[in-house]
Structures are given as C-alpha cells and as structure tokens.
Design an enzyme around this catalytic site. Structure first.
Site, PDB file in Angstrom:
ATOM      1  N   GLY A  54      13.123  10.401  12.606  1.00  0.00           N
ATOM      2  CA  GLY A  54      14.359   9.895  13.201  1.00  0.00           C
ATOM      3  C   GLY A  54      14.857  10.861  14.253  1.00  0.00           C
ATOM      4  O   GLY A  54      14.423  12.019  14.295  1.00  0.00           O
ATOM      5  N   CYS A  80       8.482  14.071   9.232  1.00  0.00           N
ATOM      6  CA  CYS A  80       9.307  14.601  10.324  1.00  0.00           C
ATOM      7  C   CYS A  80      10.768  14.721   9.881  1.00  0.00           C
ATOM      8  O   CYS A  80      11.086  15.542   9.037  1.00  0.00           O
ATOM      9  CB  CYS A  80       9.138  13.743  11.576  1.00  0.00           C
ATOM     10  SG  CYS A  80       9.765  14.566  13.040  1.00  0.00           S
ATOM     11  N   TYR A  81      11.676  13.880  10.394  1.00  0.00           N
ATOM     12  CA  TYR A  81      13.062  13.950   9.924  1.00  0.00           C
ATOM     13  C   TYR A  81      13.114  13.807   8.403  1.00  0.00           C
ATOM     14  O   TYR A  81      13.913  14.465   7.731  1.00  0.00           O
ATOM     15  CB  TYR A  81      13.894  12.846  10.595  1.00  0.00           C
ATOM     16  CG  TYR A  81      15.362  12.874  10.221  1.00  0.00           C
ATOM     17  CD1 TYR A  81      16.229  13.773  10.837  1.00  0.00           C
ATOM     18  CD2 TYR A  81      15.878  12.015   9.247  1.00  0.00           C
ATOM     19  CE1 TYR A  81      17.577  13.809  10.496  1.00  0.00           C
ATOM     20  CE2 TYR A  81      17.224  12.046   8.902  1.00  0.00           C
ATOM     21  CZ  TYR A  81      18.064  12.945   9.531  1.00  0.00           C
ATOM     22  OH  TYR A  81      19.392  12.982   9.193  1.00  0.00           O
ATOM     23  N   HIS A 169       3.463  13.444  12.687  1.00  0.00           N
ATOM     24  CA  HIS A 169       3.444  11.989  12.447  1.00  0.00           C
ATOM     25  C   HIS A 169       2.042  11.516  12.073  1.00  0.00           C
ATOM     26  O   HIS A 169       1.215  11.291  12.957  1.00  0.00           O
ATOM     27  CB  HIS A 169       3.931  11.247  13.690  1.00  0.00           C
ATOM     28  CG  HIS A 169       5.395  11.415  13.926  1.00  0.00           C
ATOM     29  ND1 HIS A 169       6.338  10.633  13.307  1.00  0.00           N
ATOM     30  CD2 HIS A 169       6.084  12.316  14.672  1.00  0.00           C
ATOM     31  CE1 HIS A 169       7.544  11.018  13.677  1.00  0.00           C
ATOM     32  NE2 HIS A 169       7.419  12.053  14.503  1.00  0.00           N
ATOM     33  N   GLU A 171       1.275   8.657  11.131  1.00  0.00           N
ATOM     34  CA  GLU A 171       1.135   7.214  11.376  1.00  0.00           C
ATOM     35  C   GLU A 171       0.659   6.868  12.778  1.00  0.00           C
ATOM     36  O   GLU A 171       0.284   5.741  13.033  1.00  0.00           O
ATOM     37  CB  GLU A 171       2.480   6.509  11.091  1.00  0.00           C
ATOM     38  CG  GLU A 171       3.630   6.829  12.047  1.00  0.00           C
ATOM     39  CD  GLU A 171       4.414   8.106  11.688  1.00  0.00           C
ATOM     40  OE1 GLU A 171       3.854   8.977  11.009  1.00  0.00           O
ATOM     41  OE2 GLU A 171       5.575   8.219  12.123  1.00  0.00           O
ATOM     42  N   SER A 223       2.670 -22.996  22.004  1.00  0.00           N
ATOM     43  CA  SER A 223       2.481 -22.639  23.408  1.00  0.00           C
ATOM     44  C   SER A 223       1.003 -22.559  23.741  1.00  0.00           C
ATOM     45  O   SER A 223       0.621 -22.445  24.891  1.00  0.00           O
ATOM     46  CB  SER A 223       3.125 -21.276  23.674  1.00  0.00           C
ATOM     47  OG  SER A 223       2.345 -20.266  23.051  1.00  0.00           O
ATOM     48  N   GLY A 224       0.168 -22.581  22.710  1.00  0.00           N
ATOM     49  CA  GLY A 224      -1.261 -22.402  22.952  1.00  0.00           C
ATOM     50  C   GLY A 224      -1.655 -20.953  22.779  1.00  0.00           C
ATOM     51  O   GLY A 224      -2.834 -20.621  22.710  1.00  0.00           O
ATOM     52  N   GLY A 225      -0.670 -20.051  22.716  1.00  0.00           N
ATOM     53  CA  GLY A 225      -0.965 -18.636  22.524  1.00  0.00           C
ATOM     54  C   GLY A 225      -1.271 -18.333  21.068  1.00  0.00           C
ATOM     55  O   GLY A 225      -1.099 -19.184  20.185  1.00  0.00           O
ATOM     56  N   VAL A 226      -1.699 -17.098  20.825  1.00  0.00           N
ATOM     57  CA  VAL A 226      -2.098 -16.695  19.485  1.00  0.00           C
ATOM     58  C   VAL A 226      -0.922 -16.804  18.503  1.00  0.00           C
ATOM     59  O   VAL A 226      -1.063 -17.351  17.411  1.00  0.00           O
ATOM     60  CB  VAL A 226      -2.584 -15.220  19.486  1.00  0.00           C
ATOM     61  CG1 VAL A 226      -3.021 -14.803  18.092  1.00  0.00           C
ATOM     62  CG2 VAL A 226      -3.711 -15.028  20.480  1.00  0.00           C
ATOM     63  N   ASP A 227       0.238 -16.295  18.906  1.00  0.00           N
ATOM     64  CA  ASP A 227       1.340 -16.146  17.957  1.00  0.00           C
ATOM     65  C   ASP A 227       1.845 -17.487  17.432  1.00  0.00           C
ATOM     66  O   ASP A 227       1.945 -17.685  16.223  1.00  0.00           O
ATOM     67  CB  ASP A 227       2.498 -15.374  18.601  1.00  0.00           C
ATOM     68  CG  ASP A 227       2.014 -14.120  19.309  1.00  0.00           C
ATOM     69  OD1 ASP A 227       0.884 -13.693  19.024  1.00  0.00           O
ATOM     70  OD2 ASP A 227       2.756 -13.584  20.146  1.00  0.00           O
ATOM     71  N   SER A 228       2.156 -18.407  18.349  1.00  0.00           N
ATOM     72  CA  SER A 228       2.685 -19.679  17.857  1.00  0.00           C
ATOM     73  C   SER A 228       1.586 -20.454  17.138  1.00  0.00           C
ATOM     74  O   SER A 228       1.863 -21.193  16.190  1.00  0.00           O
ATOM     75  CB  SER A 228       3.309 -20.505  18.989  1.00  0.00           C
ATOM     76  OG  SER A 228       2.347 -20.890  19.927  1.00  0.00           O
ATOM     77  N   SER A 229       0.337 -20.270  17.543  1.00  0.00           N
ATOM     78  CA  SER A 229      -0.756 -20.984  16.873  1.00  0.00           C
ATOM     79  C   SER A 229      -0.906 -20.521  15.438  1.00  0.00           C
ATOM     80  O   SER A 229      -1.059 -21.332  14.523  1.00  0.00           O
ATOM     81  CB  SER A 229      -2.086 -20.742  17.595  1.00  0.00           C
ATOM     82  OG  SER A 229      -2.014 -21.216  18.907  1.00  0.00           O
ATOM     83  N   LYS A 370       0.184  -7.536  16.915  1.00  0.00           N
ATOM     84  CA  LYS A 370      -0.719  -8.572  17.426  1.00  0.00           C
ATOM     85  C   LYS A 370      -2.066  -8.612  16.696  1.00  0.00           C
ATOM     86  O   LYS A 370      -2.544  -9.676  16.328  1.00  0.00           O
ATOM     87  CB  LYS A 370      -0.960  -8.327  18.910  1.00  0.00           C
ATOM     88  CG  LYS A 370      -1.610  -9.479  19.611  1.00  0.00           C
ATOM     89  CD  LYS A 370      -0.566 -10.170  20.416  1.00  0.00           C
ATOM     90  CE  LYS A 370      -0.965 -11.424  21.054  1.00  0.00           C
ATOM     91  NZ  LYS A 370       0.247 -12.051  21.615  1.00  0.00           N
TER      92      LYS A 370
END
Ligand code: XMP
Length: 514
Positions: A54, A80-81, A169, A171, A223-229, A370
């Site tokens: 943080g 870290c923090y 970090h 991560e 939309s045809g994109g990955v996310d909405s599909s 993603k």
C-alpha cells in the site's frame, strides 16, 4: 469446506495480482478492505490471510492498520506495507530510508525454509521492490529470512507462529520466482488444497447466476469480443433459454465478423440471438464527423438507442443485463486516503448504458484478467478462434478510419485489415501479439503503378505486445512478414498505394490511433 485465502487490500496497485497468483496456484481467494472486523474475518474462516502492499507509511495519520489479534486468526503473509504493518503492530521498528526504492533488487536467502523452501542457503533471487519505509528492527519473536543490500531485513518470519513477511513484491512478473514463494505460503504454510480450477470457477459462477436469476429473464449485449462472448456463454450454461443475446451490427465491424458471431452463438452454442442491423443508422449519425471524441459519443449514443429499442422488443421482460466487464475495466479498490474509490473506463462497458436503466447487472468476470477469461472460455468449450481473439474497441472501425467515416473508406480498411490478420495468422504470430490492426489515414500520397501516377490512401499497421493494454510495445515483425503484408495490401486493395508500420510505444502513444 475448500481452502480460501483472504486478501486484505491496503491500496497497492498490485493487490489484484496477488489474487491472480493465488488463483494460478488453484486456490480460491477474495480481496476485501482492511476495515473488515475481526469478527467478520473469523466468520469468513480464511485458510490464510495476505496483507497487501500500500502507498502509506504505518506512522501516518489515518494510515490503514490491523488489530494485532488478526495475526492469530490464520497463517499470515505480509507483503511490503503488509510486512511493515505486521512489524509495527507487533512491536518492531519501521523506518523511512529517506528515498523510495523502486525496481529490481538482489535478495540473499538466509533461511531456505518456509516461504523459501526449495531454495539454497545463500542463494540469490531477483525481486521487485517498491517502497519508501522498511523494517529496521524486527518485532520480538521474529527472525530474518532474507536480506538485500539496501534492506537488511527483506523478509522475516515469526519463530513459532505461521507469520511470514516480505518487503518485496512476489506477485509481480519482475520477481521471477515469486510464484514459488506464494505456493510455499499456500501449501507449505497454510496447507491449502489446490482445487480452484477454471472448471470450479465456472461451476461456482453458474450456481450464483442460477440462484440470482431464478426463473426470470436475462439479456446480454454481444460485441463479438472475448469478454462478452465468455460472459454470455457462462450465463447461457447456467440458465439456457432464459438468456437472450442481442448483437448490434453497427456497420463498423471487421470483415465477416457478424457471420462469425452468429455462427458461434446460434449454430454452435444454441444461444437465442437477435441480430439488429443498424449499420445505416450508425453511418448516417457519423456522417461528416471527424473529431474522435465526437465519433465515440455518437457511436455510444446510437448504440444505447438501438440496444434499448431492441431489448424493449426482444428482452421486454428481462430483469438482468449481462456485461463482460473485466478487472482492468473496473479498478475498484479501497483507497486508504479517500475511502473506497471506483474508476470505471466507461468506454469498455457495453455501450455505457444509461444510469437509470431498469436492468440489474450480472458481471461474472469482473475479478478476472483477460488471459483468465480466455481459460474460462476454453473451459466452456468456446472455439479457439473466439477465445484467442485480439481485443477490439467498442466503436470498432469507426475510430480506425481517421477523419470522416464513410462506407467506401470502411470497405478499404476492412479489406486491408483482413489481409493483415490473415498474414499474421499464416506466419503463426497471432498469439504472440496482443492486438494488431490496420488504420486508414486521412492523407493521400503519390505513387506509381505501371505507367500511371497514383494519388491514393495510406494504410498504417499497428501491432503491439502488452499484458493488459495499459502499456504496450510495438511488435518486432520479421521484415519478410511485413514485406509480404505490404505487397498484398497494395496489390489487392484498390485505393491504397502506401503502407507504413507504427513503431510507437504506449505511453506516450496509445494503442489506437483514432
Ligand atoms: P488505447 O488506444 O487507449 O487502448 O491505448 C487501450 C485498449 O483499449 C481498447 N480501446 C477501446 N475498447 N471501447 C473499447 O471497448 C473503446 O472506446 C476503446 N478505445 C480503446 C484498445 O483497442 C486497446 O485494446
């Protein structure tokens, strides 16, 4: 009950990456603000607790803190923090070195056990540091497990209790063996079970959607994109025909895009799909507009109107709207200075629907990145050509035809873009590139074809590598691939006599040209 890790977010930009690393190790986690009460945390029954980094200093007025009793609820990893806080509330000393350390650092491992299980004594490890303060004197009962030149106490653990802390970090990708440390914490220290797979995620989300929706109806803008599909496929798996998808053809799509979406969803997945052909309406609304922000506004508003008209027919009785919002779209986190802060990139939401809309939102992917969404899509059986697709902006080719948008200009761009992508696939480079596309420039230049002088359009090609779209590098194509693409575009697309390649990084350039 399966293992679950509680991540307390002290405001670091990397907190969601911790969650992601935990998921990669196949353990369930949730990110919560550090203001959760001890009682709440006990009830949650964490298998382990991670305190994130943080921006504050533990001594600052109003800095987020923790009750010392937290450290006895479950095994602790302080990052870290988080480490400074553990030291501070346990009677150690944290100091400000007078300057921030930001970047790579070499760590020397003093005790190859606990977090550092599997390392050698004295082994060096590259880590990423980003801090102002550090622990100067460990609290009573703590031993130092690793050090670096600038920070002698770079990692520490409690002698008897399962409390481990690191100043760096683990991560981030710049700590190459950070994943091993996190796995050591999860499995060696917390004895968590690695059962949280994309399949388990899908099952849990399906269950949630079923419970939330009951027998009501749901609408989804594809939309045809990955996310909405992926979001649509997941919700469809949960509630089948209670879901209606609406796909708006705005006339700004790539070659054969509409057919591809219809084939995947209607034919392969059996989803109820309504396609609205609104190309003329969008093109009429865009006529003569050159300014990119104005184009976006017009496209956004037209989308809302068309979508609302379509849903008042197709999804009349729907109560819910599915959106494929991802984590990078919603940066929502506890902000130690000003309370919870929410920043939404509105242009990423399906059309940025009106605030007074009647739908309740279902956003099953809002905590994922993603590539994780792609894995969920694979788990759901979506075809690779869909889950592996490059991102595509909502306003589509409308912001890739620079200047005024017209059907002939879109046609030239569509054909150039299709050749570009075809050659990239042919060269087996599609999956190495985050996003590749052609842009039609509003300039013409002189060329020569046979015995004739030509005066035609310039097409710019863009291809970038990136992990989240926030920063990007131009992709170093082999020259012969670029040469082939350029030859084909100039020979096959009437109206183009020059092709240029964009070698700008983001920042300071953006990915899109607009
Ligand atoms: P920039 O051009 O800002 O783009 O570097 C970063 C990423 O966002 C995409 N992008 C959009 N996506 N609606 C979207 O859905 C938009 O208006 C929009 N503008 C940019 C861009 O394609 C890239 O992946």
């Amino acid at each position: 009950m399966s293992s679950r890790i509680l991540i307390l977010d002290y405001g670091s930009q990397f907190t969601q990456l911790i969650a992601r690393r935990v998921r990669e190790a196949r353990v369930y986690s949730e990110v919560h603000p550090p203001t959760r009460s001890l009682e709440w945390i006990r009830d949650w029954k964490p298998t382990g607790i991670i305190l994130s980094g943080g921006p504050n200093s533990v001594y600052e007025d109003g800095a987020p803190t923790a009750d010392p009793a937290l450290l006895d609820i479950a095994p602790i990893l302080g990052v870290c923090y988080g480490m400074q806080l553990v030291a501070y509330i346990s009677g150690g000393k944290v100091i400000n070195a007078g300057r921030r350390e930001y970047g790579r650092s070499q760590l020397e491992i003093e005790e190859p056990a606990g977090l550092f299980e599997g390392f050698q004594p004295g082994e060096e490890m590259t880590v990423w540091m980003s801090h102002g303060d550090h622990v100067d004197v460990p609290p009573p009962g703590y031993v130092v497990t690793a050090s670096s030149k600038s920070v002698p106490i770079a990692a520490m653990r409690h002698r008897d209790k399962p409390i481990h802390c690191v100043q760096f970090h683990p991560e981030v990708a710049h700590t190459p063996r950070g994943g091993e440390l996190i796995a050591n914490f999860l499995f060696g220290v917390c004895h968590a079970e690695p059962t949280w797979t994309p399949g388990a995620f899908v099952d849990a989300e399906i269950q949630k959607v079923k419970e939330l929706v009951g027998s009501r109806r749901v609408i989804c803008g594809l939309s045809g994109g990955v996310d909405s599909s992926v979001a649509a496929a997941l919700v469809h798996r949960a509630i089948g025909d209670q879901l209606t998808c609406v796909f708006v053809d705005n006339g700004l799509l790539r070659l054969h895009e509409r057919e591809q979406v219809e084939r995947t969803f209607r034919a392969n997945l059996g989803v109820k799909l309504v396609t609205v052909d609104a190309s003329k309406r969008f093109l009429d609304a865009l006529a003569g507009i050159e300014e990119p922000e104005e184009k976006r506004r017009v496209i956004g508003h037209t989308f809302i109107d068309v979508f609302e008209e379509a849903t008042s027919g197709a999804g009349q009785d729907a109560d819910f709207l599915v959106q494929g919002t991802l984590y990078p779209d919603v940066i929502e986190s506890y902000s130690p200075r000003g309370g919870p802060s929410v920043t939404i990139k509105t242009h990423h939401n399906v059309g940025g629907l009106k605030p007074d809309m009647k739908f309740k939102l279902i956003e099953p992917l809002r905590e994922l990145f993603k590539d994780e969404v792609r894995n969920v899509g694979r788990e759901l059986g979506l075809p690779e050509e869909m889950v592996g697709r490059h991102p595509f902006p909502g306003p589509g080719l409308g912001i890739r035809v620079l200047g005024a948008v017209s059907e002939p200009a879109l046609d030239v761009l569509r054909r150039a873009d299709a050749i570009y992508l075809e050659e990239i696939r042919e060269a087996n480079l599609y999956n190495e590139i985050w996003q590749a596309f052609a842009v039609l420039l509003p300039v013409r230049s002189v060329g020569v074809m046979g015995d004739f002088r030509t005066y035609e359009n310039v097409v710019a090609l863009r291809a970038v590598t990136s992990t989240d779209g926030m920063t990007a590098d131009w992709y170093p194509f082999p020259y012969e691939v670029l040469g082939r693409i350029s030859n084909r575009i100039i020979n096959e697309v009437r109206g183009v006599n020059r092709v240029v390649y964009d070698v700008s990084t983001k920042p300071p350039a953006t990915i899109e040209w607009e």
